[in-house]
Write a protein that holds these residues in place. Structure first.
Motif, mmCIF file in Angstrom:
data_model
loop_
_atom_site.group_PDB
_atom_site.id
_atom_site.type_symbol
_atom_site.label_atom_id
_atom_site.label_comp_id
_atom_site.label_asym_id
_atom_site.label_seq_id
_atom_site.Cartn_x
_atom_site.Cartn_y
_atom_site.Cartn_z
ATOM 1 N N GLN A 1 -4.547 9.448 1.431
ATOM 2 C CA GLN A 1 -4.776 10.722 2.108
ATOM 3 C C GLN A 1 -5.487 11.716 1.184
ATOM 4 O O GLN A 1 -5.456 12.929 1.400
ATOM 5 N N TRP B 1 6.233 3.148 -0.170
ATOM 6 C CA TRP B 1 5.643 3.557 1.113
ATOM 7 C C TRP B 1 6.693 3.897 2.160
ATOM 8 O O TRP B 1 6.478 4.745 3.032
ATOM 9 N N PHE C 1 2.166 8.109 3.537
ATOM 10 C CA PHE C 1 0.976 8.018 2.701
ATOM 11 C C PHE C 1 1.213 8.595 1.296
ATOM 12 O O PHE C 1 2.167 9.318 1.054
ATOM 13 N N LEU D 1 -6.136 9.255 9.116
ATOM 14 C CA LEU D 1 -4.690 9.110 9.064
ATOM 15 C C LEU D 1 -4.002 10.315 9.693
ATOM 16 O O LEU D 1 -4.573 11.397 9.798
ATOM 17 N N ARG E 1 0.833 -1.207 0.000
ATOM 18 C CA ARG E 1 0.000 0.000 0.000
ATOM 19 C C ARG E 1 0.868 1.257 0.000
ATOM 20 O O ARG E 1 2.055 1.203 0.277
ATOM 21 N N GLU E 2 0.245 2.385 -0.309
ATOM 22 C CA GLU E 2 0.851 3.729 -0.268
ATOM 23 C C GLU E 2 1.916 3.963 -1.335
ATOM 24 O O GLU E 2 2.245 5.099 -1.632
ATOM 25 N N THR F 1 -8.965 3.161 9.305
ATOM 26 C CA THR F 1 -8.828 2.927 7.873
ATOM 27 C C THR F 1 -9.975 2.061 7.381
ATOM 28 O O THR F 1 -10.671 1.411 8.170
ATOM 29 N N ASN G 1 -7.322 0.578 -0.670
ATOM 30 C CA ASN G 1 -6.143 1.265 -1.206
ATOM 31 C C ASN G 1 -6.367 2.770 -1.295
ATOM 32 O O ASN G 1 -5.472 3.557 -0.962
ATOM 33 N N ARG H 1 -5.633 4.878 1.735
ATOM 34 C CA ARG H 1 -4.252 5.091 2.168
ATOM 35 C C ARG H 1 -3.554 6.219 1.398
ATOM 36 O O ARG H 1 -2.379 6.469 1.605
#
Length: 500
Positions: A190, A102, A136, A130, A82-83, A290, A185, A188
């Protein structure tokens, strides 16, 4: 009718492809690593084109290992690091820059600037769940827009697409027909309001990201697109029907489908998630609220998360950076070769500290060295650090939810290390359970895809397939547990704010 699901687990250091049958037996498997790029201190990048090549090649080997052809598959599920974010050309499919991973900390100064602006921290927290941190995707996208020539103009014209790695894989699998992602997804980046379930104009303006470059958000368990023959091993029309970020996929794969159930994944980093139901925790404290997933047209479901940046990566550093071990598997025998840690602690803040500390300026620290310290002590300290950091997060989760952890389900590569799992149970004072299928990240993606395509009818049927492999009971005396943990916290504090 085919009863096989192919799951792509696209991780930080490599891609695993597993093929599951209806009873969740793994009938095909393949894995390959790809290159890690470190252009500057604190910067981490991946070549997205290499990731796609590796994924396709690995999928081919897994299908062959299963004795199947790609046309025999019922569906594809995807789970991803992720990220990590990238931009690519809609017309040529060429990445505009390496993907920013990430772990990358290049936007730390911009995050400091955001936090200094009145009301911004509170607004971001309220909409996304977050904290403002380089972890992020949003600040990474802003960096790309500011530093890659022509990228902003291309994005505003619709020639450039943005996405996390799931979007990139789906775009390639569908021959460019689908530019999509899922809520786990999107949450994550932002840039996504987890309460409204959509991209947010105020967040997009804050990061100065053009909305038209972003993917459409579809349910985690739904048909998001179909393969083309050119995109996937000559097999057209296979539904891509399950997508979730790696940690949410692991939560689903561990059958933690109800409030209060928790898992920890021990990978490059470690991520402890507790399911919180259909409502977010409005005050997650030092943790993250999240999106867990969205199943079909049902409401969004949520989780509370503690993200630990470096756990397995510390063992990789012992191997690749220091040359102390040849393989990660050596650490268990080394740890057991000494009676205790002899006061040696390793704080692996190699890319800053995540939850519950959120210190991008922390740096790694080895404390308690003496003339008698050897590589066994460092190997043991790296393993113990995984457990200490997990306890940091579980204490924070218990404080925020008021729910005392009664057991922890564990998955990821490190669960095969019996020393670590026993030490984790000892340090938490609760049992640690390891499932029969330890690759629960890939299994979660397979479950989501199979649920959307009718291989499994509902979550009750999925839960019935979860099987326990081993349960580690705590055996350490409480006084010893607290003594060790107190020493850990002393070492941890010395690592804080080092590079500020």
């Amino acid at each position: 009718m085919s009863e096989h699901i192919l799951a792509i687990d696209q991780g930080t250091t490599g891609t695993t492809v597993l093929i599951f049958d209806r009873e969740t037996h793994i009938v095909g498997r393949a894995y390959a690593e790809f290159t890690q790029h470190y252009p500057q201190a604190g910067w981490v990048e991946h070549d997205a084109a290499e990731i796609w090549r590796v994924t396709l090649e690995t999928a081919g080997r897994a299908v062959a290992a299963a004795g199947l052809s790609a046309r025999d598959l019922k569906a594809i599920g995807i789970t991803n690091q992720r990220e990590t974010v990238l931009a690519w050309n809609r017309h040529t499919g060429e990445p505009a820059h390496r993907a920013i991973v990430w772990q990358d900390r290049r936007t730390a100064a911009f995050c400091d600037d955001l936090r200094s602006r009145a009301g911004v921290t509170e607004m971001v927290r309220a909409k996304t769940g977050l904290v403002i941190d380089p972890y992020f995707s949003g600040t990474k996208l802003r960096w790309l827009l500011e530093h890659v020539p022509g990228l902003r103009a291309g994005a505003e014209k619709g020639d450039i697409l943005f996405g996390t790695i799931d979007s990139w894989l789906i775009w390639n699998l569908t021959g460019g027909a689908a530019h999509v992602t899922d809520p786990s997804n999107a949450a994550r980046t932002q840039l996504y309001d987890i309460h409204k379930g959509d991209w947010d104009s105020e967040l997009l303006a804050l990061m100065d990201v053009p909305a038209r470059a972003l993917p459409v958000v579809r349910s985690s368990s739904s048909v998001l697109g179909h393969t083309t023959a050119d995109g996937f091993l000559g097999a057209a029309g296979i539904p891509i029907a399950g997508v979730a970020g790696d940690q949410q996929a692991a939560l689903f794969g561990q059958a933690c489908h109800g409030p209060g159930l928790a898992k920890n994944t021990y990978g490059t980093g470690s991520f402890l998630l507790m399911h919180t139901g259909s409502n977010t925790l409005r005050d997650p404290g030092p943790l993250l609220s999240t999106v867990a997933w969205r199943i079909g047209d049902q409401p969004l479901e949520y989780a509370l998360e503690g993200a630990i940046f470096v756990t397995g990566a510390a063992v990789q550093w012992l191997r690749d950076g220091l040359g102390l071990i040849a393989a990660a598997s050596e650490t268990e025998a080394l740890a057991r070769s000494i009676a205790d840690n002899d006061g040696v602690y390793f704080v692996p803040a190699l890319t800053g500290l995540g939850a519950p500390h959120w210190d991008p300026y922390a740096r790694g620290l080895i404390a308690g060295l003496t003339r008698g310290t050897g590589r066994a002590h460092l190997a043991r300290a790296a393993l113990e650090a995984m457990a200490y950091q997990t306890r940091d997060v579980t204490r924070a989760i218990e404080a925020q939810t008021g729910i005392a952890l009664t057991e922890l389900r564990a998955d990821g590569g490190a669960v095969g290390n019996n020393f670590l799992m026993q030490f984790q149970a000892d340090l938490l004072g609760v049992p640690v359970e390891v499932p029969r299928v330890s690759e629960t990240t890939a299994l979660g993606a397979a479950y989501l895809a199979g649920l959307a395509t009718g291989l499994w009818q509902d979550r009750d049927e999925i839960r019935a397939t979860w099987k326990l492999a081993r349960r580690y009971e705590p055996g350490m005396k409480p006084a010893e547990r607290e003594r060790l943990y107190t020493q850990w916290t002393r070492a941890l504090e010395k690592s804080r704010g080092w590079a500020a």
